[in-house]
Write a protein that holds these residues in place. Structure first.
Motif, PDB file in Angstrom:
ATOM      1  N   ASP A  51      13.588  35.404 -18.895  1.00 33.67           N
ATOM      2  CA  ASP A  51      12.159  35.613 -18.650  1.00 33.67           C
ATOM      3  C   ASP A  51      11.889  36.255 -17.291  1.00 33.67           C
ATOM      4  N   GLY A  52      12.958  36.616 -16.558  1.00 39.37           N
ATOM      5  CA  GLY A  52      12.809  37.260 -15.259  1.00 39.37           C
ATOM      6  C   GLY A  52      12.751  36.303 -14.087  1.00 39.37           C
ATOM      7  N   GLU A  53      12.655  35.012 -14.363  1.00 34.30           N
ATOM      8  CA  GLU A  53      12.576  34.017 -13.298  1.00 34.30           C
ATOM      9  C   GLU A  53      13.979  33.615 -12.838  1.00 34.30           C
ATOM     10  N   GLU A  54      14.123  33.404 -11.526  1.00 34.16           N
ATOM     11  CA  GLU A  54      15.382  32.928 -10.981  1.00 34.16           C
ATOM     12  C   GLU A  54      15.342  31.412 -10.881  1.00 34.16           C
ATOM     13  N   ARG A  55      16.387  30.762 -11.418  1.00 30.84           N
ATOM     14  CA  ARG A  55      16.434  29.304 -11.439  1.00 30.84           C
ATOM     15  C   ARG A  55      17.750  28.812 -10.845  1.00 30.84           C
ATOM     16  N   LEU A  56      17.699  27.610 -10.263  1.00 31.64           N
ATOM     17  CA  LEU A  56      18.888  26.978  -9.716  1.00 31.64           C
ATOM     18  C   LEU A  56      19.558  26.160 -10.812  1.00 31.64           C
ATOM     19  N   PHE A  57      20.777  26.510 -11.174  1.00 30.30           N
ATOM     20  CA  PHE A  57      21.509  25.860 -12.258  1.00 30.30           C
ATOM     21  C   PHE A  57      22.449  24.805 -11.667  1.00 30.30           C
ATOM     22  N   GLU A  58      21.897  23.640 -11.411  1.00 25.98           N
ATOM     23  CA  GLU A  58      22.704  22.561 -10.843  1.00 25.98           C
ATOM     24  C   GLU A  58      23.546  21.860 -11.906  1.00 25.98           C
ATOM     25  N   ARG A  59      22.963  21.590 -13.054  1.00 23.01           N
ATOM     26  CA  ARG A  59      23.670  20.843 -14.096  1.00 23.01           C
ATOM     27  C   ARG A  59      24.743  21.715 -14.748  1.00 23.01           C
ATOM     28  N   HIS A  60      25.883  21.114 -15.022  1.00 14.54           N
ATOM     29  CA  HIS A  60      26.977  21.872 -15.617  1.00 14.54           C
ATOM     30  C   HIS A  60      27.901  20.956 -16.409  1.00 14.54           C
ATOM     31  N   VAL A  61      28.648  21.573 -17.319  1.00 14.37           N
ATOM     32  CA  VAL A  61      29.651  20.874 -18.126  1.00 14.37           C
ATOM     33  C   VAL A  61      31.025  21.268 -17.610  1.00 14.37           C
ATOM     34  N   LYS A  62      31.913  20.280 -17.526  1.00 18.95           N
ATOM     35  CA  LYS A  62      33.254  20.511 -16.995  1.00 18.95           C
ATOM     36  C   LYS A  62      34.256  20.786 -18.113  1.00 18.95           C
ATOM     37  N   LEU A  63      35.069  21.804 -17.931  1.00 21.24           N
ATOM     38  CA  LEU A  63      36.242  22.051 -18.764  1.00 21.24           C
ATOM     39  C   LEU A  63      37.445  21.797 -17.864  1.00 21.24           C
ATOM     40  N   ARG A  64      37.881  20.566 -17.822  1.00 25.66           N
ATOM     41  CA  ARG A  64      38.850  20.150 -16.812  1.00 25.66           C
ATOM     42  C   ARG A  64      40.207  20.830 -16.960  1.00 25.66           C
ATOM     43  N   PHE A  65      40.645  21.078 -18.190  1.00 23.43           N
ATOM     44  CA  PHE A  65      42.000  21.586 -18.384  1.00 23.43           C
ATOM     45  C   PHE A  65      42.190  22.962 -17.763  1.00 23.43           C
ATOM     46  N   CYS A  66      41.084  23.697 -17.611  1.00 24.15           N
ATOM     47  CA  CYS A  66      41.193  25.047 -17.051  1.00 24.15           C
ATOM     48  C   CYS A  66      40.357  25.222 -15.787  1.00 24.15           C
ATOM     49  N   ASN A  67      39.712  24.128 -15.344  1.00 20.73           N
ATOM     50  CA  ASN A  67      38.877  24.155 -14.146  1.00 20.73           C
ATOM     51  C   ASN A  67      37.717  25.141 -14.282  1.00 20.73           C
ATOM     52  N   TRP A  68      37.174  25.240 -15.488  1.00 19.09           N
ATOM     53  CA  TRP A  68      36.002  26.072 -15.739  1.00 19.09           C
ATOM     54  C   TRP A  68      34.750  25.203 -15.780  1.00 19.09           C
ATOM     55  N   ARG A  69      33.603  25.868 -15.624  1.00 23.27           N
ATOM     56  CA  ARG A  69      32.316  25.194 -15.702  1.00 23.27           C
ATOM     57  C   ARG A  69      31.345  26.055 -16.523  1.00 23.27           C
ATOM     58  N   ILE A  70      30.440  25.366 -17.226  1.00 18.12           N
ATOM     59  CA  ILE A  70      29.336  26.035 -17.916  1.00 18.12           C
ATOM     60  C   ILE A  70      28.043  25.462 -17.351  1.00 18.12           C
ATOM     61  N   HIS A  71      27.328  26.280 -16.591  1.00 16.24           N
ATOM     62  CA  HIS A  71      26.073  25.835 -15.968  1.00 16.24           C
ATOM     63  C   HIS A  71      24.904  26.116 -16.905  1.00 16.24           C
ATOM     64  N   PHE A  72      24.017  25.135 -17.020  1.00 16.71           N
ATOM     65  CA  PHE A  72      22.891  25.273 -17.940  1.00 16.71           C
ATOM     66  C   PHE A  72      21.616  24.748 -17.289  1.00 16.71           C
ATOM     67  N   PHE A  73      20.488  25.193 -17.827  1.00 15.54           N
ATOM     68  CA  PHE A  73      19.184  24.779 -17.308  1.00 15.54           C
ATOM     69  C   PHE A  73      18.273  24.416 -18.480  1.00 15.54           C
ATOM     70  N   PRO A  74      17.902  23.129 -18.606  1.00 21.62           N
ATOM     71  CA  PRO A  74      16.966  22.726 -19.667  1.00 21.62           C
ATOM     72  C   PRO A  74      15.530  23.115 -19.285  1.00 21.62           C
ATOM     73  N   VAL A  75      14.911  23.930 -20.086  1.00 24.94           N
ATOM     74  CA  VAL A  75      13.547  24.373 -19.806  1.00 24.94           C
ATOM     75  C   VAL A  75      12.541  23.444 -20.489  1.00 24.94           C
ATOM     76  N   LYS A  76      12.709  23.288 -21.794  1.00 25.41           N
ATOM     77  CA  LYS A  76      11.846  22.425 -22.590  1.00 25.41           C
ATOM     78  C   LYS A  76      12.573  22.142 -23.889  1.00 25.41           C
ATOM     79  N   PRO A  77      12.114  21.145 -24.672  1.00 27.84           N
ATOM     80  CA  PRO A  77      12.786  20.845 -25.942  1.00 27.84           C
ATOM     81  C   PRO A  77      12.993  22.096 -26.790  1.00 27.84           C
ATOM     82  N   GLY A  78      14.252  22.304 -27.175  1.00 27.19           N
ATOM     83  CA  GLY A  78      14.583  23.473 -27.984  1.00 27.19           C
ATOM     84  C   GLY A  78      14.908  24.715 -27.191  1.00 27.19           C
ATOM     85  N   GLN A  79      14.852  24.622 -25.858  1.00 24.48           N
ATOM     86  CA  GLN A  79      15.137  25.792 -25.017  1.00 24.48           C
ATOM     87  C   GLN A  79      16.015  25.386 -23.837  1.00 24.48           C
TER      88      GLN A  79
END
Length: 220
Positions: free
Chosen positions: A175-203
């Motif tokens: 949507d053009g807005e810049e957001r801080l993605f603090e929350r993330h999921v850990k993939l420990r075996f490869c030291n990867w992360r997936i950062h996500f931002f919950p906007v509203k239910p379903g998004q």
């Protein structure tokens, strides 16, 4: 047996002109399927060499909600096969709306996904996590997006890390807005992360997929 009727109903090549006709066609479709549901249906095909082969396949149908529950295990297995057959990160990106309709992706994620090659160990883990986040987003009704009960490991960031590395976690969203993605999921075996931002239910927006971002403790 009127197979044209079945194909027309499933492909919607000839949509019904009104609700009454649609209900009549569906009734006829169910009557057509029921007699062969128990013993299966013989299907004749050609293999890659052009040889004619035949196979008995089971016929299932879901004309009401109870049927969906009845075939839930089969539907789940079919869905899992679809995700397991994804060949590389480029396919994940190109099919993102089909595979994860309750997720949105920042533009920067495209390059990150495209870097995941066929056979790369991280591929299936990334696809699995995205699928779980898709389900979380789909099932989210109100309030805080709670990931408890899902087979994923979530974490946040410490205040010192956010104070020092907030720019590395700030992404421009669709949507053009810049957001801080603090929350993330850990993939420990490869030291990867997936950062996500919950906007509203379903998004839920995916902002980053890749190696662990730097922290005050680990400058990766």
């Amino acid at each position: 047996m009127d197979f044209n009727l079945i194909l027309n109903e499933l492909s919607l090549q000839h949509p019904a002109p009104n609700e009454q006709v649609a209900q009549q066609r569906m009734s006829e479709l169910i009557k057509t399927i029921k007699p062969v549901k128990g013993q299966g249906l013989k299907v004749i095909l050609r293999d890659e060499d052009g040889e004619i082969i035949s196979e008995i396949v089971e016929i299932i149908h879901a004309s009401r909600s109870s049927h969906v529950q009845e075939h839930a295990s089969l539907i789940q297995q079919h869905q899992e096969r679809i995700y397991q057959n994804v060949s590389d990160g480029l396919e994940v990106w190109n099919r993102r709306e089909e595979l994860f309709p309750n997720l949105e992706f920042c533009d920067a994620v495209r390059r990150q996904l495209e870097d995941i090659r066929t056979g790369q160990l991280e591929l299936q883990s990334v696809v699995s996590i995205l699928f779980e986040l898709h389900k979380c987003s789909k099932n989210w009704e109100n309030g805080y997006l709670n990931l408890d009960g899902y087979p994923i490991e979530e974490s946040g960031e410490s205040k010192p890390t956010l104070d020092k590395y907030f720019k590395e976690r700030t992404f421009r969203c669709p949507d053009g807005e810049e957001r801080l993605f603090e929350r993330h999921v850990k993939l420990r075996f490869c030291n990867w992360r997936i950062h996500f931002f919950p906007v509203k239910p379903g998004q839920v927006i995916i902002g980053y997929v890749g190696r662990h971002l730097p922290t005050v403790k680990y400058r990766t």
